[in-house]
Design an enzyme around this catalytic site. Structure first.
Site, PDB file in Angstrom:
ATOM      1  N   GLY A  66      10.679  11.402  -5.114  1.00 60.08           N
ATOM      2  CA  GLY A  66       9.404  11.959  -5.980  1.00 60.08           C
ATOM      3  C   GLY A  66       7.764  11.373  -5.173  1.00 60.08           C
ATOM      4  O   GLY A  66       6.955  11.836  -6.026  1.00 60.08           O
ATOM      5  N   HIS A  67       7.603  11.109  -4.071  1.00 63.33           N
ATOM      6  CA  HIS A  67       7.137  10.235  -3.520  1.00 63.33           C
ATOM      7  C   HIS A  67       5.492  10.300  -3.800  1.00 63.33           C
ATOM      8  O   HIS A  67       5.926   9.194  -3.929  1.00 63.33           O
ATOM      9  CB  HIS A  67       6.498  11.793  -2.484  1.00 63.33           C
ATOM     10  CG  HIS A  67       7.634  11.790  -1.285  1.00 63.33           C
ATOM     11  ND1 HIS A  67       7.932  10.333  -0.929  1.00 63.33           N
ATOM     12  CD2 HIS A  67       8.025  12.835  -1.064  1.00 63.33           C
ATOM     13  CE1 HIS A  67       8.292  10.714   0.511  1.00 63.33           C
ATOM     14  NE2 HIS A  67       8.713  12.608   0.178  1.00 63.33           N
ATOM     15  N   ASP A  68       4.674  11.413  -4.586  1.00 60.72           N
ATOM     16  CA  ASP A  68       3.467  11.710  -5.486  1.00 60.72           C
ATOM     17  C   ASP A  68       3.356  10.711  -6.387  1.00 60.72           C
ATOM     18  O   ASP A  68       2.161  10.418  -7.153  1.00 60.72           O
ATOM     19  CB  ASP A  68       2.623  12.599  -4.794  1.00 60.72           C
ATOM     20  CG  ASP A  68       2.592  13.315  -3.459  1.00 60.72           C
ATOM     21  OD1 ASP A  68       2.186  12.533  -2.717  1.00 60.72           O
ATOM     22  OD2 ASP A  68       1.798  14.397  -3.633  1.00 60.72           O
ATOM     23  N   THR A  72       9.134   5.600  -1.903  1.00 65.74           N
ATOM     24  CA  THR A  72       9.138   6.290  -1.859  1.00 65.74           C
ATOM     25  C   THR A  72      10.562   7.311  -1.668  1.00 65.74           C
ATOM     26  O   THR A  72      11.026   7.345  -2.613  1.00 65.74           O
ATOM     27  CB  THR A  72       8.379   7.719  -2.013  1.00 65.74           C
ATOM     28  OG1 THR A  72       8.187   7.969   0.036  1.00 65.74           O
ATOM     29  CG2 THR A  72       6.843   6.863  -1.940  1.00 65.74           C
TER      30      THR A  72
END
Ligand code: RIB
Ligand code: CA
Length: 330
Positions: A249-251, A198
């Site tokens: 953007g991680h998730d 991520t």
């Protein structure tokens, strides 16, 4: 040609700006069918997380069951929500909220997960992008759950990349390390999408402006507002992110790995979580089949699939194309 049916997902989340990105990506992508949302404390308190999930769905014209879950960690003292990253309301301090309808499912999140999985054995993927207390509670309610779910994909943890709440810990795991260790050792097919990937995918704020300009809709305007707040934090704290005025953007990558698995390089290993001390929240992966004398690394610890590398530019393109599609219902 037979069409491939979409993957049925229960989305466990603490919205949260990147959670909102992830939700809208999932709603927009034809390969994903969000059959339910469960919420947890994390980026905000759990009541706010549930309100945000209902609000985001209502703005997009989607009627998806939302069940509220755990309000605190299994054992550790709760950490304060990071309002400085996501806003006090989790959505970048929205200036106002339009009136919407939509009520919570009366069941606790863990019961909702168990019921939904039992109704469709072998079909439900759990995508979890917050602290993992709801999944741990579901395991306590139904120890047979690992044999009934199709797969678990979680955003959390890190193996080689530095942590984001300590030198070794990622926020979701650190927020409830005991729950996370229960999830990693439960024995279900599990994919970990952590900071190793991520932190490679930096999304420019301009992407969300293009999406908002294209749709001219309150749902994508709200997402753009939230990402502006979130990008300001990340851009100020990380020069690489600041150079493109963007954010991690991680998730959303927990869904991109489902829709575009070819963009990720995975490594199998046995993952455990440090539950106490300075390393609390560290995800440690046994990458070699070595017989360690240290207790806790036996061969009966199940393998996880851990994302170690990613084609970042292609992820960004996939995210923009998906959000640009005609997906908003009103
Ligand atoms: O470390 C990133 C994770 O923590 C994401 O799930 C984000 O929403 C934050 O809570
Ligand atoms: Ca999250």
């Amino acid at each position: 040609m037979t069409a491939i049916p979409p993957t049925k997902v229960v989305f466990d989340t603490d919205p949260g700006v990147d959670d909102a990105m992830a939700l809208y990506y999932a709603l927009a992508h034809p390969g994903i069918d969000v059959v339910g949302i469960t919420t947890t404390f994390g980026n905000v308190v759990v009541e706010q997380a549930a309100a945000n999930a209902l609000y985001l769905c209502a703005l997009a014209g989607r009627h998806i069951p939302v069940a509220m879950g755990v309000s605190q960690p299994l054992q550790k003292k709760p950490e304060a929500p990071p309002g400085f990253i996501h806003g006090a309301d989790g959505l970048g301090n929205l200036l106002m909220r339009v009136p919407t309808t939509g009520e919570l499912d009366p069941r606790p999140a863990a019961q909702f997960i168990v019921d939904t999985v039992r109704q469709s054995p072998g079909e439900i993927t759990l995508v979890a992008v917050g602290p993992l207390g709801n999944l741990a509670a579901a395991l306590q309610l139904a120890p047979e759950l690992p044999s009934l779910v199709k797969e678990v994909v979680l955003m959390g943890g890190t193996v080689l990349e530095a942590g984001n709440v300590s030198p070794v810990a990622e926020a979701n795991i650190w927020n409830d390390p005991h729950a996370a260790d229960a999830v990693f050792t439960a024995g279900w097919p599990l994919t970990m999408v952590g900071l190793d990937v991520t932190h490679r995918v930096i999304l420019p704020l301009a992407l969300f402006k293009r999406v908002a300009d294209h749709h001219q809709h309150i749902a994508t305007d709200t997402l753009h507002h939230a990402v502006r707040f979130y990008s300001a934090y990340y851009s100020a704290h990380d020069p690489a992110v600041g150079s493109i005025n963007g954010c991690y953007g991680h998730d959303v990558l927990a869904f991109v790995v489902l829709t575009h698995p070819e963009l990720f390089t995975l490594q199998a290993g046995r993952v455990r979580v440090a539950t106490d001390g300075l390393a609390q929240g560290q995800t440690m992966m046994r990458r070699k089949e070595v017989s360690y004398p240290q207790h806790g690394w036996h061969d009966d610890i199940p393998h996880s699939q851990v994302c170690m590398a990613v084609q970042a530019q292609a992820c960004e393109v996939a995210i923009e194309q998906t959000l640009m599609s005609a997906w908003i219902d009103i």
